[in-house]
Design a protein around this motif. Structure first.
Motif, PDB file in Angstrom:
ATOM      1  N   PRO A 134       0.848  -1.193   0.000  1.00 55.00           N
ATOM      2  CA  PRO A 134       0.000   0.000   0.000  1.00 55.00           C
ATOM      3  C   PRO A 134       0.887   1.247   0.000  1.00 55.00           C
ATOM      4  N   GLY A 170       3.488 -10.830   4.910  1.00 55.40           N
ATOM      5  CA  GLY A 170       2.723  -9.834   5.651  1.00 55.40           C
ATOM      6  C   GLY A 170       2.780 -10.101   7.139  1.00 55.40           C
ATOM      7  N   GLY A 195       1.234  -8.401   9.647  1.00 54.80           N
ATOM      8  CA  GLY A 195       0.183  -7.701  10.390  1.00 54.80           C
ATOM      9  C   GLY A 195      -0.408  -8.667  11.406  1.00 54.80           C
ATOM     10  N   THR A 228       7.413  -3.627   4.807  1.00 53.39           N
ATOM     11  CA  THR A 228       7.896  -2.393   5.413  1.00 53.39           C
ATOM     12  C   THR A 228       8.502  -2.772   6.771  1.00 53.39           C
ATOM     13  N   ASN A 277      -3.835   1.826  12.846  1.00 56.56           N
ATOM     14  CA  ASN A 277      -5.291   1.920  13.053  1.00 56.56           C
ATOM     15  C   ASN A 277      -5.642   2.698  14.317  1.00 56.56           C
ATOM     16  N   ASN A 286      -3.544  -8.637   3.366  1.00 57.92           N
ATOM     17  CA  ASN A 286      -4.817  -7.930   3.243  1.00 57.92           C
ATOM     18  C   ASN A 286      -5.068  -7.587   1.768  1.00 57.92           C
ATOM     19  N   THR A 319      -7.450  -0.493   4.633  1.00 58.13           N
ATOM     20  CA  THR A 319      -8.244  -1.601   5.108  1.00 58.13           C
ATOM     21  C   THR A 319      -8.887  -2.213   3.872  1.00 58.13           C
ATOM     22  N   GLY A 376      -9.883  -5.491  11.853  1.00 60.83           N
ATOM     23  CA  GLY A 376      -8.926  -6.586  11.722  1.00 60.83           C
ATOM     24  C   GLY A 376      -8.085  -6.879  12.944  1.00 60.83           C
ATOM     25  N   LEU A 377      -8.120  -5.978  13.916  1.00 62.73           N
ATOM     26  CA  LEU A 377      -7.286  -6.214  15.089  1.00 62.73           C
ATOM     27  C   LEU A 377      -7.638  -7.576  15.721  1.00 62.73           C
ATOM     28  N   VAL A 378      -8.907  -7.775  15.956  1.00 67.59           N
ATOM     29  CA  VAL A 378      -9.348  -9.047  16.541  1.00 67.59           C
ATOM     30  C   VAL A 378      -9.663 -10.072  15.446  1.00 67.59           C
TER      31      VAL A 378
END
Ligand code: FAD
Length: 429
Positions: free
Chosen positions: A7, A40, A42, A67, A77, A239, A343, A370-372
Motif C-alpha cells: 500500500p 505480511g 500484520g 515495510t 489503526n 490484506n 483496510t 482486523g485487530l481481533v
C-alpha cells in the motif's frame, strides 16, 4: 500491476513515532528454505505464524514484511478492540449469528491477550467501554434503536443524552450516544511491535522485504529484491495487497482511511477532554472516530479514499476540521501526526479466506475490524493447514464474500454510493 506491491502509506505512522525508536530486523537475503512462508506481518500474518509454530513445533517458519514493523496498517489503526459487542439492535435471527461471531471474536481477543502475557509487553490496553455517538437526527435514530435492542436483549448499556455525551467526552457536538461496557483501547503500533518482537523461536521475521513475485514449482518460490524463498506452504496475509499476486481482484476493495493525533495539550486545554479514557465510534459508517489518548492528547480518524491515497495536506485539513468542530475551544491545538492506512472491504462484510491453490492460502477483508478478526482468521488458517480441518463452522458464520461488479462499474458504483452515504452521514463526519 502496480510497481510496488505495498500500500502507498506515504506519511509515517504517528503511533509508531510516539514510541521509542526500534531498529528493524534483518531483510531477506540469498536463498531461504522453510516449511511455511507467510507474506505480511500484520495481525493476520503474525497470528498465523504463532499458531503454526504451536501446532507444528519442528517447522521452520519465515515471515516476510514489506515495510518495518509498526509502519503497516496493523500499526496505523485507531486501536479499538472489541471482543464481544456485535449484539445491540439486532433481530433474533441475527442474534444467533452475532453470538457465534462473538465466540470467534472472543477467541481472537484471547489469543492476543495470551501473546501479550507470554511476550511480557505492554500496549496500553485498557477496558474503556465503547461509546457510539450521534451528531445528526439520523444518527440519533440509530442510537435509539441500538438502545432498544440492548434493552430487549438485556445487554448492559448506558444511554447518553447531549449532556451525558459532554460529560464523557468534553464535547458538545453530539446529540446523544450509547455506551457499552465491552470495548478496549490500545496503542496499535506497540501491539504489533510486541507481537513481532516476542515471536517464538523457530520463526524468522524479515522486514523491509516486499515480496515481488510468487511462482509454483514443487512447492512455492517467493521472490524479493535480494532473496528467493522456497516453502512448502505459503500464506498471503497481505490484506487487500493480495491483489498484487492476482488473487481476489474482483472481491476486495482497498480503502485508505486517515488518522491524526494532536500535539500534547497544556493541562488547561486537556481539561476539555472529558473522562480519563474513552473511545467513540460514529453512528454512521462514514463518520469520524475519536478517542482520548492518555492525559493530554486526542486522536481523530476519518475520510475514506478508494484504491488510491489522497494528498497528505488534504488529509490533514480534513482531520483538523473534524477535531476543531468537536472541540471549538481547542482551535489553537494542532495535529502533530497525520497518516493514512489501508483496510480491505468486501461487498457484504464477509472476509476472503481459505485455500487458493495446493499449499497456498490467503486471508483478507476484515472490513475495518482486523485487530481481533485478523487475529482469529490468521490463527484458524494455521489450524486448517496443519490439521486439515476445513473450518466449516468459521466459514459458515463469517459467510462468503460476494463478487464485486467489474470495472468500470465498480469505481462508478463506489463513487455514487459514497457520495450518497456522505450526504447521509453529514455532521457525523
Ligand atoms: C486509520 C485506520 C483505522 C483503523 N481502525 C481500526 C480499529 O480501531 N480496530 C480494528 O480492529 N481495525 C481497524 N482498522 C483496520 C485494521 O488496521 C486492519 O483490519 C488490520 O490491519 C488488518 O490486519 P492484517 O494483518 O490482515 O493486514 P495489515 O495490517 O494490512 O497487514 C498486512 C501486512 O502485509 C504487508 N504487505 C503487503 N504486501 C506485501 C508484500 N508484497 N510483501 C511483503 N509484505 C507485504 C503490509 O505492509 C502489512 O504490514 C483501521 C485501519 C486504518 C487504516
Amino acid at each position: 500491476m502496480p510497481s510496488s506491491p505495498l500500500p502507498d502509506y506515504r506519511d509515517p505512522c504517528g503511533w509508531n513515532r510516539m514510541l521509542a525508536p526500534r531498529a528493524p530486523g534483518p531483510s531477506a537475503e540469498g536463498t531461504i528454505r522453510a516449511r511455511y512462508a507467510i507474506v505480511g506481518a500484520g495481525y493476520t500474518g503474525l497470528a498465523a505464524a504463532r499458531r503454526l509454530r504451536e501446532l507444528d513445533s519442528s517447522a521452520d517458519i519465515v515471515v516476510l514484511e514489506g515495510t518495518e514493523i509498526g509502519e503497516g496498517s496493523s500499526g496505523r489503526n485507531s486501536g479499538f478492540a472489541n471482543p464481544r459487542d456485535s449484539k445491540i439492535g439486532l433481530s433474533t435471527t441475527q442474534m444467533d449469528r452475532a453470538e457465534k461471531l462473538n465466540e470467534f471474536a472472543a477467541e481472537g481477543f484471547a489469543y492476543l491477550l495470551e501473546a501479550m502475557e507470554r511476550g511480557g509487553f505492554s500496549c496500553d490496553l485498557e477496558r474503556t467501554g465503547r461509546i457510539t455517538g450521534a451528531a445528526t437526527e439520523l444518527g440519533a435514530e440509530k442510537i435509539r434503536s441500538m438502545a432498544e435492542g440492548a434493552q430487549s436483549h438485556g445487554f448492559a448499556h448506558e444511554f447518553l443524552d447531549a449532556g451525558g455525551m459532554e460529560s464523557k467526552t468534553g464535547s458538545r457536538y453530539y446529540r446523544c450516544g450509547i455506551r457499552t461496557e465491552e470495548g478496549y483501547l490500545l496503542q496499535p503500533a506497540a501491539l504489533i511491535r510486541g507481537l513481532a518482537d516476542s515471536l517464538p523461536a523457530g520463526i524468522r521475521l524479515f522486514e523491509n522485504s516486499p515480496v515481488l513475485g510468487l511462482e509454483r514449482g514443487t512447492g512455492w518460490t517467493l521472490r524479493t529484491a535480494r532473496a528467493r524463498i522456497e516453502a512448502e506452504h505459503v500464506i498471503l496475509a497481505t490484506n487487500a495487497a493480495i491483489k498484487h499476486f492476482g488473487f481476489w481482484r474482483d472481491g476486495l476493495v482497498t480503502i485508505y482511511t486517515y488518522a491524526g493525533i494532536t500535539e500534547a495539550m497544556a493541562p488547561a486545554d486537556a481539561e476539555h477532554l472529558g473522562v480519563p479514557a474513552w473511545g467513540l465510534l460514529p453512528a454512521h459508517r462514514l463518520g469520524t472516530t475519536v478517542r482520548r489518548i492518555g492525559a493530554d492528547r486526542m486522536m481523530v480518524r476519518s475520510f475514506y479514499a478508494y484504491e488510491q491515497p489522497i494528498e497528505p495536506a488534504r488529509a490533514r485539513d480534513a482531520l483538523t476540521g473534524c477535531f476543531h468542530r468537536r472541540y471549538p475551544m481547542l482551535r489553537h491545538v494542532e495535529l502533530e501526526h497525520v497518516w493514512g492506512g489501508t483496510t480491505a472491504l468486501t461487498m457484504n462484510g464477509s472476509p476472503r479466506w481459505g485455500q487458493l491453490d495446493a499449499g497456498l492460502y490467503g486471508s483478507a477483508g476484515c472490513n475495518g475490524s482486523g485487530l481481533v478478526k485478523g487475529t482469529v482468521l490468521g490463527k484458524r488458517l494455521a489450524e486448517m493447514i496443519v490439521t486439515g480441518d476445513p473450518q466449516e463452522a468459521l466459514q459458515a458464520v463469517y459467510g462468503r464474500a460476494n463478487r464485486i461488479a467489474p470495472e468500470p462499474f465498480r469505481t462508478l458504483g463506489f463513487h455514487i454510493i459514497s457520495a450518497l452515504e456522505r450526504r447521509k452521514a453529514g455532521a457525523e463526519m
